[in-house]
Design a protein around this motif. Structure first.
Motif, short mmCIF file in Angstrom:
data_model
loop_
_atom_site.label_atom_id
_atom_site.label_comp_id
_atom_site.label_asym_id
_atom_site.label_seq_id
_atom_site.Cartn_x
_atom_site.Cartn_y
_atom_site.Cartn_z
N GLN A 63 -32.92 10.79 5.55
CA GLN A 63 -33.52 11.38 6.62
C GLN A 63 -33.40 12.91 7.02
N GLU A 64 -34.19 13.55 6.94
CA GLU A 64 -34.05 15.14 7.10
C GLU A 64 -33.22 15.53 8.07
N GLN A 65 -33.12 14.82 9.17
CA GLN A 65 -32.55 15.61 10.41
C GLN A 65 -30.91 14.90 10.63
N VAL A 66 -30.50 14.07 9.41
CA VAL A 66 -29.17 13.32 9.47
C VAL A 66 -28.51 13.84 8.08
N SER A 67 -27.25 14.41 8.33
CA SER A 67 -26.56 14.64 7.08
C SER A 67 -25.35 13.97 6.81
N TYR A 68 -25.04 13.54 5.62
CA TYR A 68 -24.04 12.65 5.43
C TYR A 68 -23.28 13.33 4.05
N GLN A 69 -21.85 13.76 3.87
CA GLN A 69 -21.26 14.18 2.86
C GLN A 69 -19.78 13.58 2.64
N GLU A 70 -19.50 13.79 1.46
CA GLU A 70 -18.02 13.26 1.38
C GLU A 70 -17.24 14.17 0.36
N GLN A 71 -16.04 14.35 0.62
CA GLN A 71 -15.24 15.45 -0.03
C GLN A 71 -13.84 14.66 -0.25
N PRO A 72 -13.48 14.90 -1.74
CA PRO A 72 -12.29 14.28 -2.27
C PRO A 72 -11.03 14.85 -1.60
N PRO A 73 -9.93 14.01 -1.33
CA PRO A 73 -8.69 14.72 -0.94
C PRO A 73 -8.05 15.58 -1.95
N SER A 74 -6.83 16.17 -1.65
CA SER A 74 -5.95 16.70 -2.66
C SER A 74 -5.72 15.81 -3.85
N LEU A 75 -5.32 16.38 -5.03
CA LEU A 75 -4.80 15.32 -6.08
C LEU A 75 -3.46 14.62 -5.53
N LEU A 76 -2.74 15.29 -4.63
CA LEU A 76 -1.70 14.41 -4.21
C LEU A 76 -1.93 13.10 -3.55
N LEU A 77 -2.99 13.24 -2.65
CA LEU A 77 -3.44 12.04 -2.09
C LEU A 77 -4.56 11.02 -2.80
N ALA A 105 2.41 15.23 4.28
CA ALA A 105 3.53 15.14 4.94
C ALA A 105 4.09 13.91 5.13
N ILE A 106 3.21 12.93 5.49
CA ILE A 106 3.34 11.49 5.77
C ILE A 106 3.79 10.98 4.59
N LEU A 107 3.14 11.06 3.28
CA LEU A 107 3.16 10.47 2.02
C LEU A 107 4.67 10.87 1.67
N SER A 108 5.16 12.16 1.86
CA SER A 108 6.31 12.56 1.37
C SER A 108 7.70 12.06 2.12
N GLN A 109 7.35 11.31 3.40
CA GLN A 109 8.66 10.97 4.30
C GLN A 109 8.43 9.37 4.22
N THR A 110 7.34 8.65 3.57
CA THR A 110 7.26 7.31 3.61
C THR A 110 7.85 6.45 2.33
N PHE A 111 8.41 5.48 2.66
CA PHE A 111 9.07 4.66 1.45
C PHE A 111 8.16 3.38 1.32
N HIS A 112 7.56 3.42 0.22
CA HIS A 112 6.58 2.61 -0.19
C HIS A 112 7.23 1.24 -0.87
N GLU A 113 7.03 0.39 -0.31
CA GLU A 113 7.70 -0.96 -1.07
C GLU A 113 6.68 -2.14 -1.12
N ALA A 114 6.16 -2.55 -2.06
CA ALA A 114 5.31 -3.65 -2.26
C ALA A 114 5.63 -4.37 -3.40
N ASP A 115 5.00 -5.64 -3.40
CA ASP A 115 5.39 -6.78 -4.82
C ASP A 115 4.33 -6.15 -5.70
N SER A 116 4.99 -5.77 -6.76
CA SER A 116 4.16 -5.35 -7.92
C SER A 116 3.23 -6.45 -8.55
N ARG A 117 3.43 -7.76 -8.25
CA ARG A 117 2.65 -8.71 -8.52
C ARG A 117 1.19 -8.51 -7.97
#
Length: 268
Positions: A20-34, A158-170
């Motif tokens: 639709q010409e009157q509607v735009s949708y775009q995606e942009q990737p995050p930084s490599l860190l994220l 900043a959130i990523l750097s301050q977050t402890f990630h713990e999940a079952d590797s299985r």
């Protein structure tokens, strides 16, 4: 500590193109860190007033999204794992910006039970008040994704750097198996993770929002979308068998549930 594996090469969620010409949708990737956590930032906007109301269709993609209307940045929303397509009638004109998290990433970062959001969208302030407040402060006065993206990268970094990630590797082993087989593996015989089906279901409920079986269905559906087969090739080459569907009727029914249209219409 167990961080998310890099699944971007195994799983790239697709949403329908907007013709639709009157509607735009775009995606942009995050930084490599994220990049292991956020699949993309996106913007859906109208180019001036529309001649008629616009309804946006979101198909099942296995992800969790945050989004807001730039006119009301204090009202962030969260959309959980969906087993079906969802339609959003949008005000005219409109300008939405969103953040699409890869499967399992949002619950891992924010310890939010994904099952509580399945097939729903909620005000983010009711689910994660601090996150809602922080994002509102970041996005105020921004109308374009291009100017907002660096701020979002810094904020989530900043959130990523301050977050402890713990999940079952299985759990991650099971996730990896499902993605590598495009959702076609036999869950009863091929999903060897070292834990019982009940334990695995509990982990998938928390991190994905549904069972391994339902997640596999979405992965299989998304694999079909990403392959972009024509309706003719699906019919003549019986690609639905290779994708793990029992027969054509099974494929059409499941596709329509997740897309909202039959394959013939959606893929033409």
């Amino acid at each position: 500590m167990h961080t998310l594996p890099d699944i971007r090469q195994l799983f790239r969620p697709v949403q329908p193109a907007i013709n639709q010409e009157q509607v735009s949708y775009q995606e942009q990737p995050p930084s490599l860190l994220l990049s292991k956590y956020i699949y993309c930032y996106w913007q859906l906007s109208s180019r001036g007033p529309l001649a008629e109301p616009f309804t946006y269709r979101v198909v099942a993609d296995g992800c969790i999204d945050l989004f807001f209307n730039t006119d009301t940045p204090e009202d962030f929303y969260i959309m959980g794992f969906s087993t079906t397509y969802t339609e959003f009638p949008l005000d005219n004109p409109f300008n939405y910006i969103g953040i699409r998290f890869l499967p399992a990433a949002f619950p891992l970062l924010f310890r939010i039970d994904a099952a509580e959001l399945t097939n729903r969208f909620e005000a983010l302030k009711a689910v994660a008040p601090a996150l809602s407040k922080g994002l509102t402060q970041q996005v105020q006065a921004h109308q374009q994704l291009s100017s907002l993206q660096p701020l979002l990268d810094n904020y989530f970094g900043a959130i990523l750097s301050q977050t402890f990630h713990e999940a079952d590797s299985r759990f991650f082993d099971a996730l990896d198996l499902i993605l590598k087989t495009h959702g076609t593996l036999n869950l009863n015989t091929d999903l060897h993770t070292g834990i019982s089906p009940r334990q695995l279901r509990r982990l998938f409920d928390f991190y994905i929002g549904s069972s391994p079986k339902t997640f596999s269905k979405v992965v299989r559906f998304q694999h079909i979308l990403h392959a972009k087969p024509s309706a003719r090739s699906l019919r003549e080459n019986k690609l639905f068998y290779d994708a793990g569907y029992y027969d054509q009727a099974h494929f059409i029914k499941e596709f329509k549930t997740m897309y909202g249209l039959t394959p013939t219409i959606a893929l033409r």
